[in-house]
Design a protein around this motif. Structure first.
Motif, PDB file in Angstrom:
ATOM      1  N   ALA A  52     -72.761 -34.714-102.896  1.00 50.21           N
ATOM      2  CA  ALA A  52     -74.157 -35.162-102.956  1.00 50.21           C
ATOM      3  C   ALA A  52     -74.271 -36.466-103.729  1.00 50.21           C
ATOM      4  N   VAL A  53     -73.525 -36.567-104.852  1.00 45.80           N
ATOM      5  CA  VAL A  53     -73.542 -37.798-105.653  1.00 45.80           C
ATOM      6  C   VAL A  53     -72.909 -38.940-104.860  1.00 45.80           C
ATOM      7  N   GLU A  54     -71.774 -38.641-104.207  1.00 46.72           N
ATOM      8  CA  GLU A  54     -71.068 -39.673-103.461  1.00 46.72           C
ATOM      9  C   GLU A  54     -71.882 -40.147-102.265  1.00 46.72           C
ATOM     10  N   PHE A  55     -72.557 -39.214-101.579  1.00 47.99           N
ATOM     11  CA  PHE A  55     -73.343 -39.599-100.412  1.00 47.99           C
ATOM     12  C   PHE A  55     -74.543 -40.448-100.817  1.00 47.99           C
ATOM     13  N   ILE A 130     -80.220 -37.241-104.106  1.00 44.94           N
ATOM     14  CA  ILE A 130     -81.275 -38.023-104.758  1.00 44.94           C
ATOM     15  C   ILE A 130     -80.932 -39.506-104.652  1.00 44.94           C
ATOM     16  N   GLU A 131     -81.836 -40.290-104.059  1.00 39.57           N
ATOM     17  CA  GLU A 131     -81.644 -41.734-103.920  1.00 39.57           C
ATOM     18  C   GLU A 131     -82.906 -42.447-104.389  1.00 39.57           C
ATOM     19  N   ASN A 132     -82.728 -43.302-105.417  1.00 41.72           N
ATOM     20  CA  ASN A 132     -83.860 -44.042-106.003  1.00 41.72           C
ATOM     21  C   ASN A 132     -84.959 -43.090-106.486  1.00 41.72           C
ATOM     22  N   ARG A 135     -85.690 -37.419-103.180  1.00 43.12           N
ATOM     23  CA  ARG A 135     -84.766 -36.555-102.445  1.00 43.12           C
ATOM     24  C   ARG A 135     -84.843 -36.919-100.972  1.00 43.12           C
ATOM     25  N   ILE A 136     -83.692 -37.308-100.424  1.00 46.83           N
ATOM     26  CA  ILE A 136     -83.670 -37.740 -99.024  1.00 46.83           C
ATOM     27  C   ILE A 136     -83.073 -36.684 -98.084  1.00 46.83           C
ATOM     28  N   GLY A 137     -82.527 -35.650 -98.655  1.00 40.29           N
ATOM     29  CA  GLY A 137     -81.944 -34.599 -97.825  1.00 40.29           C
ATOM     30  C   GLY A 137     -81.023 -33.700 -98.634  1.00 40.29           C
TER      31      GLY A 137
END
Length: 422
Positions: A52-55, A130-132, A135-137
């Motif tokens: 999840a962190v890497e993605f 989590i991006e910026n 939660r994107i997925g």
């Protein structure tokens, strides 16, 4: 009697042993199952967090179908559409994961069927991406545990076999313990039974001498005795009669315990035997100002039984009926037969004091008497119905009781000893 007690103890001991071992095996099975599933679950959750962190940083899934022995690695967007995945993602499984995302079921166990129709269990974990700050997925990591599942099935089979072995061992151990537990009871009972039989035999002679002495004294001194002396003599004769009855009952019970009842049998004409017994109770009813009614069948009945035991059975129920009735009460002895079932039937009905409902289950216990004080005044020693039950059980018959307090009592006795109706 002791065989029945031993069987009950064996059943009780073996049941408790088996339940204890079965509970232990069930706990072991679920502990083992939980440990296997938990270890796989922790592994999958760790990988899900890392990916999840890497993605979130690279928008790329690491690994392939075989890396970390994963069945699949996928990214599901917030609306549940799969954007990136590795390995295989059958449509039914994708729809199931979409539903689980909606329900916020972030980890668990699921079952999947491959294209070839093979079934497999999977442990999965979902980790939000989590991006910026948004939660994107979700990253979904799932691992097939067919090997672990088969191991659990083998473990279940092993425990099941051990349970069957434990059940057999439980019965063997329980039988051994029950036999050891019954042995001292049996030994003490044998000593008590021998004492009762010997004492009863020894008491018969002095009682007979005493009874004969009373009869002689009454014949010689009757005209010279006062009224109080006559009453005392009558009381003594009644007590001797009660003692003789008690001794007879004790000897019957001793014989029942030692040799059994219903062993020596022969053909027996019922009506002639009943009439000889009834003549005594007709006289007894006249003396006690009661009414005795005898209802006999129109045809002679032939039964296969011991005449002494059948007479004793009839006498016990009739004596009880006379003891617990008052002046002007009625006692009915009805004789019948059920030719189809080869049953000899009789009943005694009285209009006496009846038996309280809470006492009815105890009346066949040895030395049990209802309302001890009143029973003492009317005579009896609490053994009659016990002997009746022994006789009826020996002939594989039945006793049905109908009684209402202050209304009367009826005993229905059925014995499968009928030979024919003449």
């Amino acid at each position: 009697m002791f065989k029945t007690l031993q069987r009950k103890l064996t059943l009780t001991y073996s049941l408790w042993f088996f339940l204890t071992l079965a509970a232990l095996f069930i706990v072991l099975f679920f502990v083992f199952k939980s440990m296997i599933y938990q270890s796989v679950s922790w592994q999958v959750e760790d990988i899900a967090r890392d990916q999840a962190v890497e993605f979130a940083e690279r928008h790329h899934l690491e690994g392939s179908h075989f890396k970390h022995s994963l069945y699949l690695s996928a990214f599901l967007s917030e609306n549940g559409e799969d954007v990136v995945y590795r390995g295989t993602m059958p449509d039914p499984l994708r729809h199931e994961f979409i539903a689980r995302v909606a329900k916020k079921e972030n980890w668990g166990l699921t079952k999947v069927t491959s294209i070839k129709g093979e079934k497999n269990y999977m442990v999965y974990a979902m980790e939000p991406v989590i991006e910026n700050g948004h939660r994107i997925g979700y990253i979904v990591i799932a691992k097939g545990i067919r090997g672990a599942h088969e191991l659990i099935e083998r473990w279940f089979t092993l425990l099941f076999v051990l349970t069957l072995i434990a059940a057999s061992l439980s019965i063997m151990i329980a039988h051994f313990l029950a036999r050891r537990a019954v042995l001292p009871v049996k030994r003490n009972y044998e000593k008590q039974r021998t004492f009762v039989a010997d004492a009863s035999h020894e008491m018969r002679t002095p009682l007979s001498v005493f009874s004969a002495g009373l009869e002689y004294f009454e014949a010689e001194e009757k005209d010279r005795m006062s009224e109080s002396s006559k009453e005392t003599l009558a009381d003594l004769k009644e007590e001797v009669s009660e003692m003789n009855t008690l001794i007879s009952h004790l000897l019957t019970l001793a014989k029942s315990d030692r040799e059994g009842i219903g062993v020596q049998r022969s053909d027996l004409k019922v009506i002639n035997m009943i009439q000889s017994i009834a003549s005594y109770y007709h006289q007894k009813a006249l003396l006690e100002k009661k009414k005795f009614v005898l209802d006999l069948p129109q045809h002679e009945l032939t039964i296969y039984a011991n005449p002494i035991e059948i007479k004793q059975l009839l006498t016990i129920f009739l004596d009880n009926a006379f003891k617990y009735t008052k002046d002007a009460d009625q006692i009915v002895l009805r004789i019948g037969a059920d030719e189809k079932r080869h049953n000899f039937c009789f009943s005694t009905k009285d209009t006496g004091i009846g038996i309280p409902e809470n006492e009815q289950k105890h009346i066949y216990e040895r030395f049990y008497r209802i309302e001890k004080g009143r029973a003492r005044k009317s005579g009896g020693n609490g053994l009659g119905l016990s002997i009746a039950r022994e006789i009826v059980d020996a002939y594989k018959g039945s006793i049905v009781l109908e009684s209402l307090q202050n209304k009367g009592t009826t005993f229905h006795i059925t014995l499968p000893i009928l030979k024919n109706i003449n």
